[in-house]
Design a protein around this motif. Structure first.
Motif, PDB file in Angstrom:
ATOM      1  N   LYS A 106       0.745  -0.978   0.466  1.00  0.00           N
ATOM      2  CA  LYS A 106       0.398  -0.356  -0.007  1.00  0.00           C
ATOM      3  C   LYS A 106       0.808   1.462  -0.076  1.00  0.00           C
ATOM      4  O   LYS A 106       0.785   2.155  -0.449  1.00  0.00           O
ATOM      5  N   ALA A 107       2.300   1.302   0.400  1.00  0.00           N
ATOM      6  CA  ALA A 107       3.029   2.154   0.161  1.00  0.00           C
ATOM      7  C   ALA A 107       3.531   2.277  -0.316  1.00  0.00           C
ATOM      8  O   ALA A 107       4.391   3.558  -0.509  1.00  0.00           O
ATOM      9  N   GLY A 108       3.474   1.477  -1.435  1.00  0.00           N
ATOM     10  CA  GLY A 108       4.150   1.441  -2.746  1.00  0.00           C
ATOM     11  C   GLY A 108       5.137   0.833  -3.507  1.00  0.00           C
ATOM     12  O   GLY A 108       6.639   1.222  -3.473  1.00  0.00           O
ATOM     13  N   SER A 109       5.906   0.136  -2.320  1.00  0.00           N
ATOM     14  CA  SER A 109       7.154  -0.440  -2.262  1.00  0.00           C
ATOM     15  C   SER A 109       6.867  -1.522  -2.612  1.00  0.00           C
ATOM     16  O   SER A 109       8.103  -2.310  -2.693  1.00  0.00           O
ATOM     17  N   CYS A 110       5.902  -2.570  -2.375  1.00  0.00           N
ATOM     18  CA  CYS A 110       6.116  -3.962  -2.503  1.00  0.00           C
ATOM     19  C   CYS A 110       5.009  -4.305  -3.893  1.00  0.00           C
ATOM     20  O   CYS A 110       4.252  -3.480  -4.036  1.00  0.00           O
ATOM     21  N   HIS A 111       5.237  -5.181  -4.725  1.00  0.00           N
ATOM     22  CA  HIS A 111       4.681  -5.595  -5.968  1.00  0.00           C
ATOM     23  C   HIS A 111       4.739  -6.430  -6.543  1.00  0.00           C
ATOM     24  O   HIS A 111       5.814  -7.400  -5.667  1.00  0.00           O
ATOM     25  N   SER A 112       3.629  -6.992  -7.012  1.00  0.00           N
ATOM     26  CA  SER A 112       3.988  -8.571  -7.836  1.00  0.00           C
ATOM     27  C   SER A 112       3.418  -8.820  -9.038  1.00  0.00           C
ATOM     28  O   SER A 112       2.911  -7.798  -9.466  1.00  0.00           O
ATOM     29  N   VAL A 113       3.541  -9.629  -9.592  1.00  0.00           N
ATOM     30  CA  VAL A 113       3.697 -10.052 -10.474  1.00  0.00           C
ATOM     31  C   VAL A 113       2.519 -11.421 -10.290  1.00  0.00           C
ATOM     32  O   VAL A 113       2.765 -12.946 -10.042  1.00  0.00           O
ATOM     33  N   GLU A 114       1.603 -11.874 -11.835  1.00  0.00           N
ATOM     34  CA  GLU A 114       0.541 -12.511 -11.051  1.00  0.00           C
ATOM     35  C   GLU A 114       0.038 -13.112 -12.012  1.00  0.00           C
ATOM     36  O   GLU A 114       0.379 -12.634 -13.186  1.00  0.00           O
ATOM     37  N   VAL A 115       0.258 -14.281 -12.385  1.00  0.00           N
ATOM     38  CA  VAL A 115      -0.182 -15.617 -13.675  1.00  0.00           C
ATOM     39  C   VAL A 115      -1.391 -16.008 -13.487  1.00  0.00           C
ATOM     40  O   VAL A 115      -2.199 -16.504 -12.345  1.00  0.00           O
ATOM     41  N   TRP A 116      -2.268 -15.962 -13.917  1.00  0.00           N
ATOM     42  CA  TRP A 116      -4.188 -16.263 -14.158  1.00  0.00           C
ATOM     43  C   TRP A 116      -4.295 -17.133 -15.104  1.00  0.00           C
ATOM     44  O   TRP A 116      -3.528 -17.374 -16.556  1.00  0.00           O
ATOM     45  N   ASP A 117      -4.908 -18.276 -15.148  1.00  0.00           N
ATOM     46  CA  ASP A 117      -5.971 -18.958 -15.989  1.00  0.00           C
ATOM     47  C   ASP A 117      -7.052 -18.814 -15.816  1.00  0.00           C
ATOM     48  O   ASP A 117      -7.775 -18.898 -15.095  1.00  0.00           O
ATOM     49  N   GLY A 118      -7.629 -18.225 -17.194  1.00  0.00           N
ATOM     50  CA  GLY A 118      -8.948 -17.488 -16.954  1.00  0.00           C
ATOM     51  C   GLY A 118      -8.758 -16.468 -15.430  1.00  0.00           C
ATOM     52  O   GLY A 118      -7.671 -15.283 -15.887  1.00  0.00           O
ATOM     53  N   GLN A 156      -8.614 -17.438 -12.953  1.00  0.00           N
ATOM     54  CA  GLN A 156      -8.235 -17.960 -11.306  1.00  0.00           C
ATOM     55  C   GLN A 156      -6.598 -17.394 -11.046  1.00  0.00           C
ATOM     56  O   GLN A 156      -6.097 -17.552 -12.505  1.00  0.00           O
ATOM     57  N   LEU A 157      -5.800 -16.894 -10.194  1.00  0.00           N
ATOM     58  CA  LEU A 157      -4.893 -16.467  -9.940  1.00  0.00           C
ATOM     59  C   LEU A 157      -4.140 -18.504  -9.694  1.00  0.00           C
ATOM     60  O   LEU A 157      -4.183 -19.213  -8.768  1.00  0.00           O
ATOM     61  N   ILE A 158      -2.880 -18.229 -10.380  1.00  0.00           N
ATOM     62  CA  ILE A 158      -2.490 -19.740 -10.449  1.00  0.00           C
ATOM     63  C   ILE A 158      -0.716 -19.733 -10.184  1.00  0.00           C
ATOM     64  O   ILE A 158      -0.446 -20.437  -9.987  1.00  0.00           O
ATOM     65  N   GLY A 159      -0.620 -18.366  -9.388  1.00  0.00           N
ATOM     66  CA  GLY A 159       0.933 -18.515  -9.666  1.00  0.00           C
ATOM     67  C   GLY A 159       1.608 -17.039  -9.274  1.00  0.00           C
ATOM     68  O   GLY A 159       0.920 -16.212 -10.159  1.00  0.00           O
ATOM     69  N   GLY A 160       2.918 -16.838  -9.549  1.00  0.00           N
ATOM     70  CA  GLY A 160       3.748 -15.183  -9.889  1.00  0.00           C
ATOM     71  C   GLY A 160       4.594 -15.057  -8.792  1.00  0.00           C
ATOM     72  O   GLY A 160       5.475 -16.031  -8.403  1.00  0.00           O
ATOM     73  N   LYS A 220      -0.348 -23.689 -10.839  1.00  0.00           N
ATOM     74  CA  LYS A 220      -0.219 -24.955 -12.131  1.00  0.00           C
ATOM     75  C   LYS A 220       1.041 -24.754 -12.169  1.00  0.00           C
ATOM     76  O   LYS A 220       1.693 -24.154 -12.199  1.00  0.00           O
ATOM     77  N   PRO A 221       1.853 -26.012 -13.123  1.00  0.00           N
ATOM     78  CA  PRO A 221       2.398 -26.119 -13.730  1.00  0.00           C
ATOM     79  C   PRO A 221       2.793 -25.012 -14.050  1.00  0.00           C
ATOM     80  O   PRO A 221       2.812 -24.128 -15.151  1.00  0.00           O
ATOM     81  N   ASN A 222       4.124 -24.253 -13.807  1.00  0.00           N
ATOM     82  CA  ASN A 222       5.538 -23.403 -14.592  1.00  0.00           C
ATOM     83  C   ASN A 222       4.866 -21.936 -14.818  1.00  0.00           C
ATOM     84  O   ASN A 222       5.237 -20.763 -15.219  1.00  0.00           O
ATOM     85  N   ALA A 223       4.001 -21.582 -13.815  1.00  0.00           N
ATOM     86  CA  ALA A 223       3.392 -20.036 -12.970  1.00  0.00           C
ATOM     87  C   ALA A 223       4.975 -19.685 -12.945  1.00  0.00           C
ATOM     88  O   ALA A 223       4.246 -18.012 -13.442  1.00  0.00           O
ATOM     89  N   SER A 224       5.338 -19.500 -11.729  1.00  0.00           N
ATOM     90  CA  SER A 224       6.354 -18.800 -11.563  1.00  0.00           C
ATOM     91  C   SER A 224       7.289 -18.668 -12.669  1.00  0.00           C
ATOM     92  O   SER A 224       8.338 -17.454 -12.569  1.00  0.00           O
ATOM     93  N   LYS A 225       7.371 -19.313 -12.601  1.00  0.00           N
ATOM     94  CA  LYS A 225       8.913 -19.404 -14.188  1.00  0.00           C
ATOM     95  C   LYS A 225       8.019 -18.438 -15.210  1.00  0.00           C
ATOM     96  O   LYS A 225       8.964 -17.369 -15.475  1.00  0.00           O
ATOM     97  N   ILE A 226       6.950 -18.398 -15.866  1.00  0.00           N
ATOM     98  CA  ILE A 226       6.575 -17.030 -16.435  1.00  0.00           C
ATOM     99  C   ILE A 226       6.401 -15.937 -15.611  1.00  0.00           C
ATOM    100  O   ILE A 226       6.742 -15.126 -16.820  1.00  0.00           O
ATOM    101  N   ALA A 227       5.908 -16.125 -14.628  1.00  0.00           N
ATOM    102  CA  ALA A 227       6.215 -14.348 -13.901  1.00  0.00           C
ATOM    103  C   ALA A 227       7.348 -14.318 -13.798  1.00  0.00           C
ATOM    104  O   ALA A 227       7.106 -12.853 -14.638  1.00  0.00           O
ATOM    105  N   LEU A 228       8.582 -15.240 -13.795  1.00  0.00           N
ATOM    106  CA  LEU A 228       9.697 -14.548 -13.800  1.00  0.00           C
ATOM    107  C   LEU A 228      10.130 -14.173 -15.060  1.00  0.00           C
ATOM    108  O   LEU A 228      10.848 -12.867 -15.522  1.00  0.00           O
TER     109      LEU A 228
END
Length: 235
Positions: A128-140, A142-146, A165-173
């Motif tokens: 919320k303070a603007g310093s932490c960020h996320s990369v999300e991977v979706w199947d439709g 559904q949040l499946i990783g990141g 689900k397989p490879n979601a974090s790799k795809i995020a990176l």
């Protein structure tokens, strides 16, 4: 052997010099303090991060060597490219940071996670303070990783990755590396090497090298819009 470990004060956000971190356990620097936004910001600017389990005090670390990704040299495996071509998972940035952090915590047993309730609350506040960020991977829908982490100038300090689900974090990176490079990002910190990080191309550098790089990069800016809420890939 008796080891002296400094206790942090609640009245200020100062840390010991990272060069004073223990060799065993590797990188342990101090304990105590709190997980306020100001303290977390001070820690990451010095290459220090919190890491502890349920029932332990807050422990602060600065290991050597340091595991990092050089975004310019990151290349997805051919099998990953083929997988994403087939599945076309959607990739977003800062669309669901709190949900992604929660997912990282929920997919690990309590006895194995460092993402305690205290850590969850702290990093949600940091987002919320603007310093932490996320990369999300979706199947439709559904949040499946990141992955999620902390921005420090032209350095991104990765905190955790998750795949439902397989490879979601790799795809995020993969997509984040491309995006980060295009916005002037220079280095992705991943703290401590493990086989998964090594398989993705992470390398180890001395703490002194990492600290020098962080000092040179922490006050430099990435290109405007780098961390805006946006899609990194949509079929």
């Amino acid at each position: 052997m008796t080891l002296y470990l400094p206790e942090l004060s609640l009245s200020n956000t100062q840390f010991p010099d990272p060069s004073l971190a223990l060799a065993e356990p590797n990188g342990l620097l101090a304990f105590g303090g709190d997980l306020s936004v100001d303290r977390l910001r001070s820690a990451y600017r010095q290459g220090i991060f919190p890491w502890y389990s349920y029932g332990e005090p807050i422990l602060w670390w600065s290991p050597s060597p340091r595991a990092v990704f050089i975004p310019e040299t990151f290349k997805p495996a051919k099998s990953l490219v083929k997988f994403q071509r087939k599945h076309a998972y959607r990739v977003t940035l800062n669309h669901a940071t709190e949900a992604l952090i929660q997912l990282c915590a929920d997919t690990r047993p309590d006895e194995e996670t460092w993402i305690t309730e205290q850590m969850l609350s702290a990093y949600k506040s940091f987002a919320k303070a603007g310093s932490c960020h996320s990369v999300e991977v979706w199947d439709g829908e559904q949040l499946i990783g990141g992955l999620y982490g902390v921005s420090v100038g032209q350095v991104f300090c990765g905190e955790s990755m998750v795949s439902v689900k397989p490879n979601a974090s790799k795809i995020a990176l993969w997509y984040f590396c491309q995006h980060f490079i295009s916005h002037g990002g220079k280095l992705i910190d991943c703290q401590i090497m493990n086989p998964h990080l090594a398989s993705l191309g992470a390398i180890e550098i001395p703490r002194t090298t990492f600290q020098d790089y962080l000092l040179d990069s922490r006050d430099a800016s990435v290109i405007s819009g780098c961390y805006d809420n946006q899609q990194l890939f949509a079929s």
